[in-house]
Design a protein around this motif. Structure first.
Motif, PDB file in Angstrom:
ATOM      1  N   THR A  49     112.498 -21.720 101.469  1.00  0.00           N
ATOM      2  CA  THR A  49     112.240 -21.763 102.903  1.00  0.00           C
ATOM      3  C   THR A  49     110.737 -21.755 103.126  1.00  0.00           C
ATOM      4  O   THR A  49     110.010 -21.013 102.468  1.00  0.00           O
ATOM      5  CB  THR A  49     112.856 -20.538 103.620  1.00  0.00           C
ATOM      6  N   THR A  51     107.971 -21.565 106.476  1.00  0.00           N
ATOM      7  CA  THR A  51     107.804 -21.357 107.909  1.00  0.00           C
ATOM      8  C   THR A  51     106.370 -21.700 108.257  1.00  0.00           C
ATOM      9  O   THR A  51     105.438 -21.238 107.594  1.00  0.00           O
ATOM     10  CB  THR A  51     108.111 -19.892 108.298  1.00  0.00           C
ATOM     11  N   TYR A  52     106.199 -22.554 109.270  1.00  0.00           N
ATOM     12  CA  TYR A  52     104.859 -22.937 109.709  1.00  0.00           C
ATOM     13  C   TYR A  52     104.903 -23.218 111.205  1.00  0.00           C
ATOM     14  O   TYR A  52     105.857 -23.799 111.713  1.00  0.00           O
ATOM     15  CB  TYR A  52     104.344 -24.149 108.935  1.00  0.00           C
ATOM     16  N   GLY A  54     105.749 -21.576 113.639  1.00  0.00           N
ATOM     17  CA  GLY A  54     106.991 -21.150 114.274  1.00  0.00           C
ATOM     18  C   GLY A  54     108.223 -21.921 113.849  1.00  0.00           C
ATOM     19  O   GLY A  54     109.332 -21.621 114.294  1.00  0.00           O
ATOM     20  N   ASN A  55     108.077 -22.926 113.010  1.00  0.00           N
ATOM     21  CA  ASN A  55     109.207 -23.728 112.525  1.00  0.00           C
ATOM     22  C   ASN A  55     109.669 -23.212 111.171  1.00  0.00           C
ATOM     23  O   ASN A  55     108.850 -23.030 110.270  1.00  0.00           O
ATOM     24  CB  ASN A  55     108.793 -25.200 112.368  1.00  0.00           C
ATOM     25  N   THR A  56     110.962 -23.005 111.026  1.00  0.00           N
ATOM     26  CA  THR A  56     111.524 -22.601 109.735  1.00  0.00           C
ATOM     27  C   THR A  56     112.222 -23.806 109.129  1.00  0.00           C
ATOM     28  O   THR A  56     113.062 -24.434 109.780  1.00  0.00           O
ATOM     29  CB  THR A  56     112.513 -21.440 109.898  1.00  0.00           C
ATOM     30  N   SER A 159     102.295 -15.707 101.696  1.00  0.00           N
ATOM     31  CA  SER A 159     101.695 -16.260 102.904  1.00  0.00           C
ATOM     32  C   SER A 159     100.535 -17.145 102.492  1.00  0.00           C
ATOM     33  O   SER A 159      99.732 -16.760 101.645  1.00  0.00           O
ATOM     34  CB  SER A 159     101.186 -15.134 103.810  1.00  0.00           C
ATOM     35  N   CYS A 164     101.297 -20.339 107.196  1.00  0.00           N
ATOM     36  CA  CYS A 164     102.579 -20.655 106.563  1.00  0.00           C
ATOM     37  C   CYS A 164     103.053 -19.502 105.685  1.00  0.00           C
ATOM     38  O   CYS A 164     102.242 -18.766 105.119  1.00  0.00           O
ATOM     39  CB  CYS A 164     102.442 -21.879 105.670  1.00  0.00           C
ATOM     40  N   THR A 165     104.354 -19.385 105.572  1.00  0.00           N
ATOM     41  CA  THR A 165     104.957 -18.532 104.557  1.00  0.00           C
ATOM     42  C   THR A 165     105.942 -19.384 103.779  1.00  0.00           C
ATOM     43  O   THR A 165     106.561 -20.296 104.337  1.00  0.00           O
ATOM     44  CB  THR A 165     105.685 -17.314 105.157  1.00  0.00           C
TER      45      THR A 165
END
Length: 184
Positions: A49, A51-52, A54-56, A159, A164-165
């Motif tokens: 996964t 996330t960037y 706010g988008n996963t 992170s 991004c994570t």
């Protein structure tokens, strides 16, 4: 002249110490079907996964590790599962640290030099992530006898700069070839 000889001798001692310590460094090995070797490639793949902004984005990722004398680099990465995944671009190679002992028989690794770009909205993320291989040598019997995937379940998270994570999803990533850590 005596100072020059002393400086040259000191330089040779330092160089010799570095060469000796490099020969006894920890690293990774893969099973080539008949022996554990420190050169070759292995593909580690599974659910991830990112996330960037706010988008996963859940993806299936495949990372090719190329081993040279036990040192590893990620030399290819592919992402599938959606348009957002297949549109991810990357700058390679990414460096993989030498393994260090973790809890029990697990080993820790750091993947650095990560540079990925998400297509929509465009966002570039860079940095390092920490990972864990649950067993230094999880194969019983040793040598491994059954075909893969080999469920060592490599796990990682981190992170990255750029907001991004990234992480694995349960249970983790598996390898197409047995892989293990070795220590001096």
């Amino acid at each position: 002249m005596l100072k020059l000889k002393s400086a040259a001798l000191a330089a040779m001692i330092v160089a010799g110490s570095f060469a000796a310590s490099s020969a006894f460094a920890s690293g990774l090995e893969i099973w080539n079907g008949s022996a554990w070797v420190r050169n070759g490639t292995v593909v580690i793949s599974g659910p991830t996964t990112a996330t960037y902004l706010g988008n996963t984005v859940p993806c299936t990722s495949a990372f090719t590790l190329t081993l040279t004398s036990g040192a590893a680099q990620v030399t290819n990465a592919t992402f599938s599962g959606s348009g957002a995944c297949t549109g991810i671009t990357k700058v390679l190679p990414w460096n993989v640290s030498a393994p260090t002992a973790g809890a029990g028989t697990s080993v820790n690794l750091t993947i650095s030099g990560i540079n990925i770009r998400f297509p929509t909205p465009p966002q570039t993320c860079t940095g390092s992530v920490s990972g864990n291989l649950p067993n230094a040598n999880p194969y019983s019997p040793d040598p491994p006898t059954s075909p893969g995937p080999y469920n060592a379940y490599f796990t990682f998270s981190g992170s990255l700069a750029g907001g991004c994570t990234v992480s694995h999803r349960s249970p983790g990533l598996t390898s197409d070839t047995p892989i293990r850590a070795y220590f001096p």
